[in-house]
Design a protein around this motif. Structure first.
Motif, short mmCIF file in Angstrom:
data_model
loop_
_atom_site.label_atom_id
_atom_site.label_comp_id
_atom_site.label_asym_id
_atom_site.label_seq_id
_atom_site.Cartn_x
_atom_site.Cartn_y
_atom_site.Cartn_z
N GLN A 1 0.30 -1.26 -15.46
CA GLN A 1 0.24 -0.98 -16.89
C GLN A 1 -0.93 -0.05 -17.21
OE1 GLN A 1 2.59 -1.89 -19.20
NE2 GLN A 1 1.45 -0.38 -20.39
N LYS A 2 -2.06 -0.23 -16.53
CA LYS A 2 -3.21 0.65 -16.75
C LYS A 2 -2.86 2.08 -16.34
CE LYS A 2 -6.64 -2.99 -15.94
NZ LYS A 2 -7.68 -3.51 -15.00
N TYR A 3 -2.13 2.21 -15.25
CA TYR A 3 -1.72 3.55 -14.79
C TYR A 3 -0.80 4.20 -15.83
CZ TYR A 3 0.57 7.17 -12.02
OH TYR A 3 1.07 8.37 -11.58
N ALA B 1 0.83 -1.20 0.00
CA ALA B 1 0.00 0.00 0.00
C ALA B 1 0.87 1.25 0.00
CB ALA B 1 -0.93 0.00 1.21
N GLY B 2 1.90 1.27 0.83
CA GLY B 2 2.78 2.43 0.88
C GLY B 2 3.52 2.65 -0.43
N VAL C 1 1.58 6.37 -7.24
CA VAL C 1 0.46 7.00 -7.96
C VAL C 1 0.19 8.42 -7.48
CG1 VAL C 1 -0.64 4.79 -8.42
CG2 VAL C 1 -1.29 6.07 -6.37
N SER C 2 0.88 8.88 -6.44
CA SER C 2 0.66 10.24 -5.95
C SER C 2 1.43 11.28 -6.76
CB SER C 2 1.05 10.35 -4.48
OG SER C 2 2.44 10.10 -4.30
N LEU D 1 -8.29 8.07 -12.21
CA LEU D 1 -8.95 8.21 -10.91
C LEU D 1 -9.34 6.85 -10.35
CD1 LEU D 1 -10.17 9.98 -8.70
CD2 LEU D 1 -12.26 10.14 -10.07
N ALA D 2 -9.87 5.98 -11.22
CA ALA D 2 -10.28 4.65 -10.77
C ALA D 2 -9.08 3.84 -10.28
CB ALA D 2 -11.00 3.92 -11.90
N ILE D 3 -7.96 3.98 -10.97
CA ILE D 3 -6.77 3.22 -10.61
C ILE D 3 -6.15 3.72 -9.31
CG2 ILE D 3 -4.42 2.62 -11.34
CD1 ILE D 3 -5.50 2.92 -14.27
N THR D 4 -6.01 5.04 -9.20
CA THR D 4 -5.31 5.62 -8.05
C THR D 4 -6.16 5.63 -6.79
OG1 THR D 4 -6.02 7.85 -8.72
CG2 THR D 4 -3.88 7.07 -9.51
#
Length: 236
Positions: free
Chosen positions: A172-174, A114-115, A121-122, A158-161
């Protein structure tokens, strides 16, 4: 009924009561261990997928982490199958320790993926001037395809992050979403250069742009865009 038989009956009843108590205690212990196993068993597959995703990033994974994750998951499944077969007198200390170890590992793995994911993604996406796109559209420049692609990419991003941990294919989506946003910026630059874009935006302000801005070169570019006739001269 003799005193001896009465005593024997009482002892038998006591043994039965004691056995019932032991069964209840052991049943409660099994239920507690099973309840503690369930969250880890449910979460570990997703965490293992998340770990394989963050492994694609430029980060250092703890040595053997991927192998450990698979082993812990296999061990938990084996323990879950083993618990119902344990005898009533069998010591549960080892099983309890295995459950504690699995809980600790799951918490550490969750914190790590998670970290790592949230840090990745930030980072800010490519900057696209939405006001410019609106101004170009209002000025008559055809940017609808670019706008649609940009809105789609931002929706995917938005959905990914918004996920705490990545699911399969999230990295890959990101990257695809970021690349799509970057491509939109390049397309806007190809549609109209920065100088003309600035003039179009300023022309929609109450003050407009001075007549001297309309040089022959700029007029030719506006004509090529097909929007020259949208400009009007206002006397003050």
């Amino acid at each position: 009924m003799t005193l001896r038989s009465t005593i024997q009956d009482l002892r038998a009843c006591a043994d039965v009561a004691n056995d019932e108590h032991r069964v209840k205690v052991r049943t409660g212990q099994f239920a507690e261990l099973s309840a503690r196993l369930a969250p880890a068993l449910e979460e570990l597959p997703a965490l293992n997928i998340a770990l394989s995703e963050v492994a694609q990033l430029d980060v250092d994974l703890p040595d053997g982490r991927e192998q450990d994750a698979a082993q812990v998951a296999d061990g938990l499944r084996a323990l879950a199958a083993e618990l119902p077969t344990l005898g009533i007198d069998q010591n549960l200390d080892l099983a309890k320790e295995r459950v504690r170890s699995a809980e600790k590992y799951t918490n550490q793995l969750r914190a790590f993926v998670a970290g790592t994911w949230q840090t990745y993604v930030s980072q800010p996406p490519p900057a696209i001037n939405g006001d410019l796109i609106d101004a170009l559209a209002q000025g008559g420049v055809d940017v609808e395809a670019i706008r649609d692609e940009l809105e789609t990419a931002r929706g995917h991003l938005l959905a990914i992050t918004s996920r705490l941990i990545p699911d399969r294919g999230a990295v890959q989506k990101y990257r695809d979403a970021i690349e799509s946003i970057h491509r939109c910026g390049e397309q806007i630059g190809k549609v109209v250069d920065a100088d003309i874009a600035e003039g179009i935006v300023e022309s929609q302000e109450p003050s407009g742009v001075p007549l001297t801005w309309f040089t022959p070169e700029r007029l030719e570019k506006l004509r090529a865009l097909g929007i020259l006739d949208r400009f009007q001269v206002r006397l003050r």
